[in-house]
Design a protein around this motif. Structure first.
Motif: not given
Length: 492
Positions: A77-88, A356-373
């Motif tokens: 699969p195409r690589p997921i853009i990782s949910g890196d720690q937010l650059d404050v 591509r639901y698995a990939t879509c949900l993986e993006y969402l999972k990686n984005l979640k920590p930053n969205l909660l902020l």
């Protein structure tokens, strides 16, 4: 040719490649090995072997799309853009004014990471020192609690100097306003109340600021004055969390005739935030999607262009059907400019649309920590994610009479037992018309009996027609025998 492959990669994987000649650098890979170039009839990927599907379109084997979210064992699969720690620091540069400080303090309270807390408090401290809000300054100093060294500690001399200037400024404004009211000059009175509103807003007294901004309404003589008053009231209402006021003043401003594109975009954003707060996600999505690119960085005291892409994209995924997602989001040239600022959201929307639901949900999972902020989105993340996942499950099952739960669980990267519970909930809520064979792990669709439904509609239409005819005959007989006239004579 392998089975279960859809060889229209250029059309379905990135729909905006064929709609715009400006967005060609969209295929990102972890090793940066691929170079994607536009061609008249497809995409040719260099330095990789490609196969021809017989219609003149070259398909990169690694990037073929699999139907309904399924993947080969050998498919990478195409690589997921990782949910890196937010650059404050980078995040803070997107905003200006009071919202910049409020967002930084929210991050410091919610992130739970010591380094992020310190960075957010440090930037907030420096930003507050540029203004005049001494109360907020004391709160930040208390939160820092000496963790950043003596440079970021209490500054009583600065606080006293600011408070002293504030008292003098307030006294001057009061004297000027009293003079204006004595002279009964409407424009001067309006300006006096407006200056008072700015003064209270700068010192964090939002309630007093709102009252003074609203008082200018009685002294507005042009539509520009009304728009200015509404925008000020909207800004303070958003800061106070009074979104009912936001909706009200957006409506007042929209009634003005000479609205410029930037003002219209600001009003769309404010309305979108108000709908988001009330969990009217479909209305919120429409407002964000209607926001013009003219907004640019002209509303950073409330929202950044990246936020429009994130809020609008997630609300659209949670509330739009497949046709709306295609026409109003993916094919929306205006909104695509915002999506380019947040590639993760753009990619997850495309993945959702191309199943591509698995990939879509993986993006969402990686984005979640930053969205909660995010100060506006954090309360809605769980609800939006749940609705998006439910829509994905519904869309997956829709075309089939039966679905193998093991294959479906693989497509969604979950366990069969967990998938069964999710499907049971959707069946109970009547969102999926199906039944589950728990022994064989198969989902069977319960399609409506079209023949019986047609007969029922015919009978209902016949009964309605019969009732209408009887009513008409009764009325005709009443008129024929002058019944209404006789009754009226008896009453006299």
């Amino acid at each position: 040719m392998r089975p279960n492959k859809i060889h229209q990669y250029t059309v379905w994987s990135f729909p905006h490649v064929r709609n715009s000649s400006t967005h060609i650098g969209i295929a990102r890979r972890a090793d940066e090995a691929l170079s994607v170039r536009r061609r008249a009839r497809g995409i040719i990927c260099g330095n990789m072997e490609a196969e021809d599907d017989g219609r003149g379109i070259m398909i990169e084997d690694d990037d073929e799309i699999c139907a309904n979210g399924t993947t080969d064992a050998n498919h990478r699969p195409r690589p997921i853009i990782s949910g890196d720690q937010l650059d404050v620091e980078a995040y803070a540069t997107l905003y200006a004014g009071r919202t910049k400080i409020t967002r930084l303090l929210f991050i410091a309270d919610k992130c739970g990471v010591e380094s992020m807390q310190r960075e957010a408090l440090r930037i907030a401290y420096d930003e507050i020192k540029k203004g005049e809000n001494t109360q907020l300054f004391r709160e930040v100093v208390a939160k820092i609690d000496g963790r950043l060294g003596p440079k970021y500690g209490p500054d009583d001399a600065w606080s006293r100097a600011v408070d002293r200037r504030a008292e003098l400024r307030k006294e001057k404004l009061e004297n000027e306003l009293n003079a204006y009211r004595t002279n009964l000059i409407k424009e001067s009175i309006r300006m006096g109340y407006n200056d008072f509103g700015d003064f209270h807003y700068a010192h964090g007294q939002l309630g007093d600021a709102f009252k003074n901004y609203v008082r200018t309404r009685d002294y507005c003589t042009t539509s520009k004055h009304i728009i200015h008053m509404c925008l000020n009231a909207i800004l303070v209402s958003i800061e106070m969390g009074q979104f009912a006021h936001v909706t009200s003043y957006v409506s007042k401003a929209e009634q003005c005739l000479d609205l410029d594109p930037v003002t219209i975009a600001k009003l769309r954003c404010a309305a979108g935030l108000a709908h988001l707060e009330t969990k009217a996600y479909k209305l919120a999505a429409r407002k964000f999607l209607e926001t013009g690119i003219e907004l640019g960085n002209n509303y950073t005291e409330v929202i950044a262009p990246q936020d429009i892409a994130t809020y609008g994209g997630l609300c659209a995924l949670a509330s739009f059907d497949r046709a709306e997602l295609k026409s109003k989001v993916i094919d929306n040239v205006n909104f695509r400019n915002f999506l380019e600022l947040v590639p993760e959201v753009r990619e997850l929307i495309n993945d959702f649309y191309t199943s591509r639901y698995a990939t879509c949900l993986e993006y969402l999972k990686n984005l979640k920590p930053n969205l909660l902020l995010d100060i506006h989105l954090h309360d809605h993340v769980e609800t939006l994610y749940e609705q998006i996942r439910s829509k994905a499950l519904i869309q997956y099952t829709l075309p089939f009479l039966s679905v193998d739960l093991q294959m479906m669980a693989d497509a969604f990267k979950t366990s069969v037992s967990g998938l069964e519970k999710e499907l049971e909930s959707l069946i109970t809520d009547n969102q999926i018309q199906a039944r589950i064979d728990s022994h064989n792990k198969i989902l069977y669709a319960r399609h409506a009996d079209q023949r019986n439904s047609t007969f029922q509609r015919v009978l209902q239409t016949g009964s309605q027609f019969d009732q209408e005819v009887r009513t008409m005959l009764l009325r005709a007989n009443l008129i024929k025998h002058d019944y209404n006239l006789k009754v009226s004579r008896k009453q006299h």
